[in-house]
Design a protein around this motif. Structure first.
Motif, PDB file in Angstrom:
ATOM      1  N   VAL A  58      -1.071  44.070 109.187  1.00  0.00           N
ATOM      2  CA  VAL A  58       0.289  44.538 108.892  1.00  0.00           C
ATOM      3  C   VAL A  58       0.383  45.136 107.486  1.00  0.00           C
ATOM      4  CG1 VAL A  58       1.164  42.716 110.401  1.00  0.00           C
ATOM      5  CG2 VAL A  58       1.291  42.411 107.920  1.00  0.00           C
TER       6      VAL A  58
ATOM      7  N   PHE B  80       8.747  47.006 106.540  1.00  0.00           N
ATOM      8  CA  PHE B  80       9.626  45.888 106.878  1.00  0.00           C
ATOM      9  C   PHE B  80      10.359  45.340 105.658  1.00  0.00           C
ATOM     10  CE2 PHE B  80       5.076  44.754 107.456  1.00  0.00           C
ATOM     11  CZ  PHE B  80       4.844  44.016 106.302  1.00  0.00           C
TER      12      PHE B  80
ATOM     13  N   LYS C 120       8.549  46.657 112.799  1.00  0.00           N
ATOM     14  CA  LYS C 120       7.416  45.730 112.781  1.00  0.00           C
ATOM     15  C   LYS C 120       6.090  46.425 113.056  1.00  0.00           C
ATOM     16  CE  LYS C 120      10.459  42.036 114.330  1.00  0.00           C
ATOM     17  NZ  LYS C 120      11.632  42.932 114.504  1.00  0.00           N
TER      18      LYS C 120
ATOM     19  N   TYR D  42       3.493  47.302 106.103  1.00  0.00           N
ATOM     20  CA  TYR D  42       4.033  47.197 104.756  1.00  0.00           C
ATOM     21  C   TYR D  42       3.940  48.555 104.052  1.00  0.00           C
ATOM     22  CZ  TYR D  42       4.545  45.701  99.878  1.00  0.00           C
ATOM     23  OH  TYR D  42       4.969  45.550  98.578  1.00  0.00           O
TER      24      TYR D  42
ATOM     25  N   ALA E 219       7.691  35.006 107.573  1.00  0.00           N
ATOM     26  CA  ALA E 219       7.552  36.408 107.205  1.00  0.00           C
ATOM     27  C   ALA E 219       8.877  36.972 106.708  1.00  0.00           C
ATOM     28  CB  ALA E 219       7.051  37.216 108.403  1.00  0.00           C
TER      29      ALA E 219
ATOM     30  N   SER F  92      -3.089  38.554 109.843  1.00  0.00           N
ATOM     31  CA  SER F  92      -1.976  39.328 109.300  1.00  0.00           C
ATOM     32  C   SER F  92      -2.442  40.511 108.457  1.00  0.00           C
ATOM     33  CB  SER F  92      -1.063  38.429 108.459  1.00  0.00           C
ATOM     34  OG  SER F  92      -1.790  37.771 107.439  1.00  0.00           O
TER      35      SER F  92
ATOM     36  N   ASN G 197       9.873  38.944 103.246  1.00  0.00           N
ATOM     37  CA  ASN G 197      10.707  40.147 103.187  1.00  0.00           C
ATOM     38  C   ASN G 197      11.875  39.974 102.231  1.00  0.00           C
ATOM     39  OD1 ASN G 197       9.005  40.992 105.212  1.00  0.00           O
ATOM     40  ND2 ASN G 197      10.623  41.398 106.706  1.00  0.00           N
TER      41      ASN G 197
ATOM     42  N   TRP H 239       5.585  39.405 110.964  1.00  0.00           N
ATOM     43  CA  TRP H 239       5.848  40.850 110.821  1.00  0.00           C
ATOM     44  C   TRP H 239       5.516  41.634 112.082  1.00  0.00           C
ATOM     45  CZ3 TRP H 239       2.712  38.410 107.016  1.00  0.00           C
ATOM     46  CH2 TRP H 239       3.401  38.044 105.851  1.00  0.00           C
TER      47      TRP H 239
END
Length: 317
Positions: free
Chosen positions: A220, A141, A132, A138, A173, A217, A177, A103
């Motif tokens: 993100v 994306f 990104k 989040y 990733a 991660s 999505n 991401w």
């Protein structure tokens, strides 16, 4: 996902692999080592992928942000018909591909080899970009993925594709999505679609169910979020039809980045929600080669391409 420091190191290597544009002049014999070690190989894959067999329309906007764009790849027969000013039927199956990169990295140009590969197999293919992290976290994306899917669906006839034959494919990733965007009707609804409008979804090595707070991660996702609030296995929601598309969730036999439990939990959740789910393992594949071997020049590395094409043939033709 695994919780070892080795996994963190592997993830960092994978990020660098997806972001790099530095590889040139590497011989074909080194491809297996390049892919197996998650080294910078995307440019190389695009360099050795056969040219002249398909056509592409680049940088079509599906939204207003510079990162909200996509490329459309056309099969050779369709491209020839268009260039000859013929009027092909809008009956080609359409595939939307969503790339990985934790991401944070990667772009549609680095995954041109996937567009070439799927177009060569007879599919009009959209390879998308999306916003990104760190600038966008989040659910940006996932929302972008839903918007790109809807744009492709609503414009399918302009590319001689049939909106009744649409599949969405994502890796890593991008698999998160793709599965999140389709399985939860809340993401598609703003763009005039519901899950059952999509024929099939394929997730390759996707991290659908893990505690992101224990990994790099975590940045993100929203700071105060819990896995239950963001992981797609806990957010399945059918649209007004009450139905989901069919799903193929693929895992790599030697994946050291995304643990098998992600696919196991996602499959269980989808099945409980009434969806038809198939799970398959790609033998001899690791996290990187589970997408690298989609290149028509790397089919000898593992069987991800024939496995995927066999599934699409059954669901879209």
């Amino acid at each position: 996902m695994r919780t070892s420091s080795h996994t963190e190191q592997t993830m960092q290597k994978y990020k660098k692999w997806t972001a790099s544009l530095a590889v040139t002049g590497v011989a074909l014999w080194s491809l297996q080592t390049v892919a197996a070690n998650a080294s910078p190989g995307l440019v190389l894959l695009n360099t050795v992928s056969p040219k002249g067999e398909i056509s592409v329309t680049k940088d079509l906007s599906y939204g207003t942000d510079p990162e909200q764009n996509l490329d459309i790849y056309y099969p050779k027969a369709l491209a020839k018909a268009i260039h000859s000013n013929q009027s092909p039927k809008a009956d080609y199956p359409l595939v939307v591909f969503v790339h990985g990169g934790s991401w944070e990295s990667g772009n549609k140009d680095q995954y041109a080899f996937v567009g070439h590969s799927l177009a060569k197999a007879g599919y009009v293919t959209a390879v998308i970009n999306y916003r990104k992290a760190p600038e966008f976290i989040y659910p940006a994306f996932v929302s972008d993925t839903a918007q790109a899917i809807a744009w492709s669906y609503h414009n399918a006839d302009k590319f001689y594709a049939d909106a009744n034959k649409v599949a969405v494919i994502g890796h890593s990733a991008g698999a998160f999505n793709a599965v999140a965007a389709v399985s939860n009707a809340d993401f598609l609804q703003p763009y005039g679609l519901q899950p059952s409008d999509i024929k099939a979804v394929v997730g390759i090595a996707g991290p659908y169910s893990y505690d992101f707070r224990k990994f790099s991660s975590r940045t993100v996702f929203p700071k105060e979020a819990s896995p239950e609030q963001v992981m797609p296995d806990g957010l399945i929601k059918a649209g007004s039809s009450g139905q989901q598309p069919e799903y193929l969730l693929m895992t790599a036999e030697n994946d050291k980045v995304v643990h098998l439990t992600n696919t196991t939990k996602m499959a269980q959740a989808l099945t409980k929600a009434g969806a038809t789910v198939i799970t398959e393992e790609v033998k001899k594949a690791n996290h990187a080669t589970s997408i690298a071997a989609m290149s028509t020049s790397l089919t000898w590395v593992n069987t991800v391409r024939p496995q995927l094409l066999n599934y699409l043939q059954q669901k879209l033709q």
